[in-house]
Design a protein around this motif. Structure first.
Motif, PDB file in Angstrom:
ATOM      1  N   GLY A 194      -6.938  67.712 -44.016  1.00 16.20           N
ATOM      2  CA  GLY A 194      -7.797  68.712 -44.642  1.00 16.20           C
ATOM      3  C   GLY A 194      -8.426  68.218 -45.924  1.00 16.20           C
ATOM      4  O   GLY A 194      -9.628  68.411 -46.165  1.00 16.20           O
ATOM      5  N   THR A 195      -7.626  67.569 -46.781  1.00 16.25           N
ATOM      6  CA  THR A 195      -8.178  67.055 -48.041  1.00 16.25           C
ATOM      7  C   THR A 195      -9.122  65.880 -47.790  1.00 16.25           C
ATOM      8  O   THR A 195     -10.084  65.690 -48.535  1.00 16.25           O
ATOM      9  CB  THR A 195      -7.052  66.629 -48.989  1.00 16.25           C
ATOM     10  N   VAL A 239      -1.115  66.955 -41.898  1.00 21.70           N
ATOM     11  CA  VAL A 239      -2.126  67.991 -41.660  1.00 21.70           C
ATOM     12  C   VAL A 239      -2.889  68.292 -42.957  1.00 21.70           C
ATOM     13  O   VAL A 239      -4.120  68.408 -42.959  1.00 21.70           O
ATOM     14  CB  VAL A 239      -1.469  69.269 -41.103  1.00 21.70           C
ATOM     15  N   ALA A 240      -2.147  68.386 -44.074  1.00 21.72           N
ATOM     16  CA  ALA A 240      -2.803  68.623 -45.362  1.00 21.72           C
ATOM     17  C   ALA A 240      -3.671  67.438 -45.763  1.00 21.72           C
ATOM     18  O   ALA A 240      -4.755  67.611 -46.341  1.00 21.72           O
ATOM     19  CB  ALA A 240      -1.748  68.901 -46.438  1.00 21.72           C
ATOM     20  N   TRP A 255      -5.797  63.489 -51.402  1.00 18.79           N
ATOM     21  CA  TRP A 255      -5.804  62.941 -50.045  1.00 18.79           C
ATOM     22  C   TRP A 255      -4.850  61.765 -49.937  1.00 18.79           C
ATOM     23  O   TRP A 255      -4.018  61.718 -49.012  1.00 18.79           O
ATOM     24  CB  TRP A 255      -7.231  62.499 -49.682  1.00 18.79           C
ATOM     25  N   ALA A 297      -5.886  67.150 -37.236  1.00 16.87           N
ATOM     26  CA  ALA A 297      -5.006  68.142 -37.852  1.00 16.87           C
ATOM     27  C   ALA A 297      -4.412  69.073 -36.798  1.00 16.87           C
ATOM     28  O   ALA A 297      -3.216  69.409 -36.842  1.00 16.87           O
ATOM     29  CB  ALA A 297      -5.778  68.940 -38.899  1.00 16.87           C
ATOM     30  N   ALA A 354     -10.522  67.379 -38.201  1.00 15.39           N
ATOM     31  CA  ALA A 354     -10.083  68.711 -37.773  1.00 15.39           C
ATOM     32  C   ALA A 354      -9.285  68.626 -36.479  1.00 15.39           C
ATOM     33  O   ALA A 354      -8.237  69.277 -36.328  1.00 15.39           O
ATOM     34  CB  ALA A 354     -11.288  69.626 -37.604  1.00 15.39           C
ATOM     35  N   ALA A 358     -11.145  65.659 -45.239  1.00 15.81           N
ATOM     36  CA  ALA A 358     -12.419  66.284 -44.863  1.00 15.81           C
ATOM     37  C   ALA A 358     -13.165  66.781 -46.102  1.00 15.81           C
ATOM     38  O   ALA A 358     -14.385  66.600 -46.220  1.00 15.81           O
ATOM     39  CB  ALA A 358     -12.163  67.436 -43.896  1.00 15.81           C
ATOM     40  N   LEU A 359     -12.422  67.394 -47.033  1.00 16.86           N
ATOM     41  CA  LEU A 359     -13.049  67.862 -48.277  1.00 16.86           C
ATOM     42  C   LEU A 359     -13.566  66.689 -49.104  1.00 16.86           C
ATOM     43  O   LEU A 359     -14.652  66.753 -49.686  1.00 16.86           O
ATOM     44  CB  LEU A 359     -12.051  68.685 -49.078  1.00 16.86           C
TER      45      LEU A 359
END
Length: 227
Positions: free
Chosen positions: A202-203, A198-199, A156, A33, A30, A205-206
């Protein structure tokens, strides 16, 4: 009487806690990002301001002109972002190391890639296009051979490679002054790479949450006493 000693069975590798490492990695992602989003904002600011009449910061033959206030602030943003990205990489590798060890303990199978590839796989040219993803996929599939690999792993990795292709990633980064010139002359590829990274964060982290939850469930099942 047979006095031959029966060798003791080799103990299974101990399972390592993974939830704490996952939380640290998600938090670091996070922050990374946010750092890359800040870089994108400065790229836009540089593009809107335009290159000074004195030309680029590096003017050839070892000559550098004084930086403008905006360029100097971009150096600071870039440096902070670099530090955050390195911390993020360490947190991610710590999580992956635990997931990999737990996968070996739960499945009884040796990992497909030897331990040094956990680190070298990111920096050795060519093979770094697939080995990091392969380590993640192998850790999941060895524990869940009957399940499909979660799609978020491919998302990712695709986004991470797209960010690297823009030349602003952790491994193939241009110098800060070169990126400033790119922002002045052709900012759109920079913004596309920023968006991809950045994307990717996020992916990632998911993905960490998804794979950690699945492995933790199997670890809890293994810890229950046999009925």
């Amino acid at each position: 009487m047979n006095n031959q000693e029966i060798p003791a069975p080799t103990p299974s590798p101990a399972l390592r806690p993974v939830r704490g490492a996952a939380r640290c990695a998600v938090t670091a992602l996070a922050l990374a990002a946010l750092a890359w989003a800040a870089r994108a904002v400065w790229h836009v600011r540089l593009a809107l301001t335009g290159q000074p009449a004195s030309g680029p910061p590096h003017q050839g033959d070892g000559v550098h002109r004084p930086l403008t206030a905006l360029e100097d602030s971009y150096h600071l943003v870039s440096s902070v972002g670099g530090v955050v990205t390195v911390v993020c990489a360490l947190a991610f590798l710590s999580w992956l190391d635990r997931v990999r060890d737990n996968a070996r303990a739960l499945s009884g199978a040796q990992p497909r890639y030897a331990y040094p590839w956990l680190f070298a796989g990111w920096i050795v040219p060519v093979v770094n296009l697939w080995i990091p993803r392969g380590i993640v996929a192998d850790a999941h599939r060895s524990v869940f051979p009957d399940r499909r690999l979660p799609a978020v792993v491919n998302w990712w990795w695709g986004l991470w490679l797209a960010g690297l292709a823009g030349g602003v990633g952790l491994v193939y980064a241009d110098s800060t002054d070169e990126v400033i010139v790119r922002a002045y002359t052709d900012v759109l590829p920079l913004l596309a790479a920023d968006t991809a990274i950045v994307a990717a964060a996020g992916t990632a982290a998911l993905m960490i949450r998804t794979l950690t939850a699945a492995q933790q469930q199997r670890m809890d099942e293994a810890a229950r006493p046999a009925a």
